[in-house]
Design a protein around this motif. Structure first.
Motif, PDB file in Angstrom:
ATOM      1  N   ALA A 140      -5.462  -8.759   3.953  1.00 49.85           N
ATOM      2  CA  ALA A 140      -4.932  -7.892   2.434  1.00 49.85           C
ATOM      3  C   ALA A 140      -4.976  -6.506   2.430  1.00 49.85           C
ATOM      4  CB  ALA A 140      -6.421  -7.975   2.490  1.00 49.85           C
ATOM      5  N   PHE A 141      -3.876  -6.639   1.091  1.00 50.10           N
ATOM      6  CA  PHE A 141      -3.652  -5.726   0.902  1.00 50.10           C
ATOM      7  C   PHE A 141      -2.002  -5.303  -0.338  1.00 50.10           C
ATOM      8  CE2 PHE A 141       0.889  -7.586   2.507  1.00 50.10           C
ATOM      9  CZ  PHE A 141       1.679  -7.070   1.874  1.00 50.10           C
ATOM     10  N   TRP A 142      -2.644  -4.184  -1.303  1.00 50.25           N
ATOM     11  CA  TRP A 142      -2.446  -4.563  -2.823  1.00 50.25           C
ATOM     12  C   TRP A 142      -2.068  -2.925  -3.636  1.00 50.25           C
ATOM     13  CZ3 TRP A 142      -6.273  -8.316  -2.871  1.00 50.25           C
ATOM     14  CH2 TRP A 142      -7.239  -8.530  -2.264  1.00 50.25           C
ATOM     15  N   ARG A 143      -1.590  -3.208  -4.363  1.00 47.81           N
ATOM     16  CA  ARG A 143      -1.174  -2.772  -4.963  1.00 47.81           C
ATOM     17  C   ARG A 143      -2.670  -2.068  -6.458  1.00 47.81           C
ATOM     18  NH1 ARG A 143       4.695  -1.001  -5.132  1.00 47.81           N
ATOM     19  NH2 ARG A 143       5.245  -2.030  -3.947  1.00 47.81           N
ATOM     20  N   TYR A 144      -2.593  -1.426  -6.834  1.00 48.62           N
ATOM     21  CA  TYR A 144      -3.611  -1.358  -7.956  1.00 48.62           C
ATOM     22  C   TYR A 144      -2.939  -0.710  -8.848  1.00 48.62           C
ATOM     23  CZ  TYR A 144      -4.018   3.144  -5.739  1.00 48.62           C
ATOM     24  OH  TYR A 144      -3.797   4.809  -5.439  1.00 48.62           O
ATOM     25  N   VAL A 145      -3.758  -0.419 -10.361  1.00 49.54           N
ATOM     26  CA  VAL A 145      -3.539   0.515 -11.625  1.00 49.54           C
ATOM     27  C   VAL A 145      -5.155   1.181 -11.491  1.00 49.54           C
ATOM     28  CG1 VAL A 145      -3.155  -0.257 -14.607  1.00 49.54           C
ATOM     29  CG2 VAL A 145      -2.335  -1.940 -12.220  1.00 49.54           C
ATOM     30  N   GLN A 202      -6.430   4.769 -13.526  1.00 50.10           N
ATOM     31  CA  GLN A 202      -7.047   4.754 -14.740  1.00 50.10           C
ATOM     32  C   GLN A 202      -6.266   5.718 -15.923  1.00 50.10           C
ATOM     33  OE1 GLN A 202      -9.851   8.308 -13.797  1.00 50.10           O
ATOM     34  NE2 GLN A 202      -8.299   9.727 -13.140  1.00 50.10           N
ATOM     35  N   ASN A 203      -5.353   6.022 -15.763  1.00 56.87           N
ATOM     36  CA  ASN A 203      -4.303   5.729 -16.535  1.00 56.87           C
ATOM     37  C   ASN A 203      -3.143   4.426 -16.921  1.00 56.87           C
ATOM     38  OD1 ASN A 203      -4.684   8.504 -16.770  1.00 56.87           O
ATOM     39  ND2 ASN A 203      -3.595   8.981 -15.453  1.00 56.87           N
ATOM     40  N   GLY A 204      -3.272   2.889 -16.382  1.00 53.20           N
ATOM     41  CA  GLY A 204      -2.931   2.524 -16.931  1.00 53.20           C
ATOM     42  C   GLY A 204      -1.622   2.229 -15.688  1.00 53.20           C
ATOM     43  N   ASN A 205      -1.300   2.516 -14.908  1.00 52.23           N
ATOM     44  CA  ASN A 205      -0.103   3.324 -14.147  1.00 52.23           C
ATOM     45  C   ASN A 205      -0.117   2.598 -12.743  1.00 52.23           C
ATOM     46  OD1 ASN A 205       1.555   4.853 -16.444  1.00 52.23           O
ATOM     47  ND2 ASN A 205       0.176   6.883 -15.383  1.00 52.23           N
ATOM     48  N   GLN A 206       1.048   1.544 -12.624  1.00 53.57           N
ATOM     49  CA  GLN A 206       1.004   0.813 -10.982  1.00 53.57           C
ATOM     50  C   GLN A 206       1.728   1.589 -10.117  1.00 53.57           C
ATOM     51  OE1 GLN A 206       1.897  -3.588 -11.000  1.00 53.57           O
ATOM     52  NE2 GLN A 206       3.261  -2.524  -9.650  1.00 53.57           N
ATOM     53  N   VAL A 207       0.908   1.758  -9.062  1.00 51.89           N
ATOM     54  CA  VAL A 207       1.052   2.917  -8.053  1.00 51.89           C
ATOM     55  C   VAL A 207       2.647   2.179  -7.445  1.00 51.89           C
ATOM     56  CG1 VAL A 207      -1.457   3.335  -7.345  1.00 51.89           C
ATOM     57  CG2 VAL A 207      -0.063   1.579  -6.452  1.00 51.89           C
ATOM     58  N   ALA A 208       3.291   2.753  -6.889  1.00 50.78           N
ATOM     59  CA  ALA A 208       4.624   2.777  -6.452  1.00 50.78           C
ATOM     60  C   ALA A 208       4.569   1.960  -5.656  1.00 50.78           C
ATOM     61  CB  ALA A 208       4.988   3.831  -6.182  1.00 50.78           C
TER      62      ALA A 208
END
Length: 257
Positions: free
Chosen positions: A3-8, A10-16
């Motif tokens: 499993a690997f992920w992108r996440y948002v 606390q400022n609502g920005n998705q990590v690059a």
């Protein structure tokens, strides 16, 4: 299984970039205490190959000997090529060697098109041991495959450009299926349940956490895949369930691992 992920944030920005499910922090922690410079995916669950069901002409079933073990036929035929890749990739992590020597079509044939190792090739054994498929599962920092064989321009995180059209080994940031180094140090994260030491403590000798489940330890890695110290079979069952090699030495058994 991985499993690997992108996440948002606390400022609502998705990590690059992509991040990994790091139960113990190793999956995205390169070059830490002997881990690879190119982290792997986490492997959170471990299924024994003995529960895969019966092998039939239309079902993959369990692995035969050639799925995990080197044989005399493999090394007599492909030993020099395997030794070269072991040194360059497994020990030195030289991805340019694979590209510069045009080895990707061979990897495509002997790993990608070789389910259960019908072709009897040591590259498949190396991959099955968790040592990686020589860069076939490499990715850049954004999660785009770094692969000269992949012509799909619709791959996610590749900005509309096929991996083959932008292939550069220097862009490799993750080697996704190299879950363990040849030293027994894991490059990935795992759930770490306790191993039942009454049933086989030798299976994890030389591992980073020998009393926990996870990638193979160095003792088994060297016996299965190291071309310099391997335990080679001169009698074995091929991928079709047929005994091969020295019939006088052939004994059918169920391996403890």
């Amino acid at each position: 299984m991985k499993a690997f992920w992108r996440y948002v944030d606390q400022n609502g920005n998705q990590v690059a970039g992509i991040t990994y499910n790091n139960r113990n922090g190793n999956g995205n922690n390169p070059a830490y205490l002997g881990t690879s410079n190119f982290p792997a995916l986490s492997h959170n669950r471990i299924y024994a190959h003995s529960i895969r069901g019966k092998q039939t002409p239309t079902a993959e079933g369990g692995k035969e000997c050639v799925g995990c073990h080197l044989t005399t036929d493999m090394m007599n035929t492909f030993g020099a090529d395997y030794q070269a890749l072991w040194t360059a990739y497994t020990l030195d992590q030289d991805y340019d060697f694979v590209a510069d020597n045009g080895l990707y079509p061979d990897l495509q044939q002997f790993i990608g098109q070789n389910t259960n190792n019908q072709l009897g090739h040591p590259y498949y054994v190396h991959m099955q041991a968790g040592l990686g498929s020589f860069g076939l599962m490499a990715a850049d920092a954004n999660g785009c495959p770094v692969n000269p064989l992949d012509t799909d321009a619709n791959r996610q995180f590749c900005n509309g450009v096929a991996p083959a059209d932008q292939f550069d080994p220097d862009n490799i940031a993750y080697d996704l299926d190299r879950t363990v180094q040849s030293t027994g140090i894991t490059n990935a994260s795992y759930t770490r349940p306790f191993l039942d030491l009454t049933r086989g403590p030798e299976l994890r000798i030389g591992a980073q956490d020998p009393t926990m489940s996870g990638a193979l330890g160095v003792d088994l890695l060297t016996k299965l895949a190291d071309p310099n110290t391997y335990l080679i079979l001169d009698a074995w069952i091929d991928a079709n369930g047929v005994p091969q090699g020295n019939a006088n030495n052939y004994v059918q058994y169920s391996a403890p691992y």
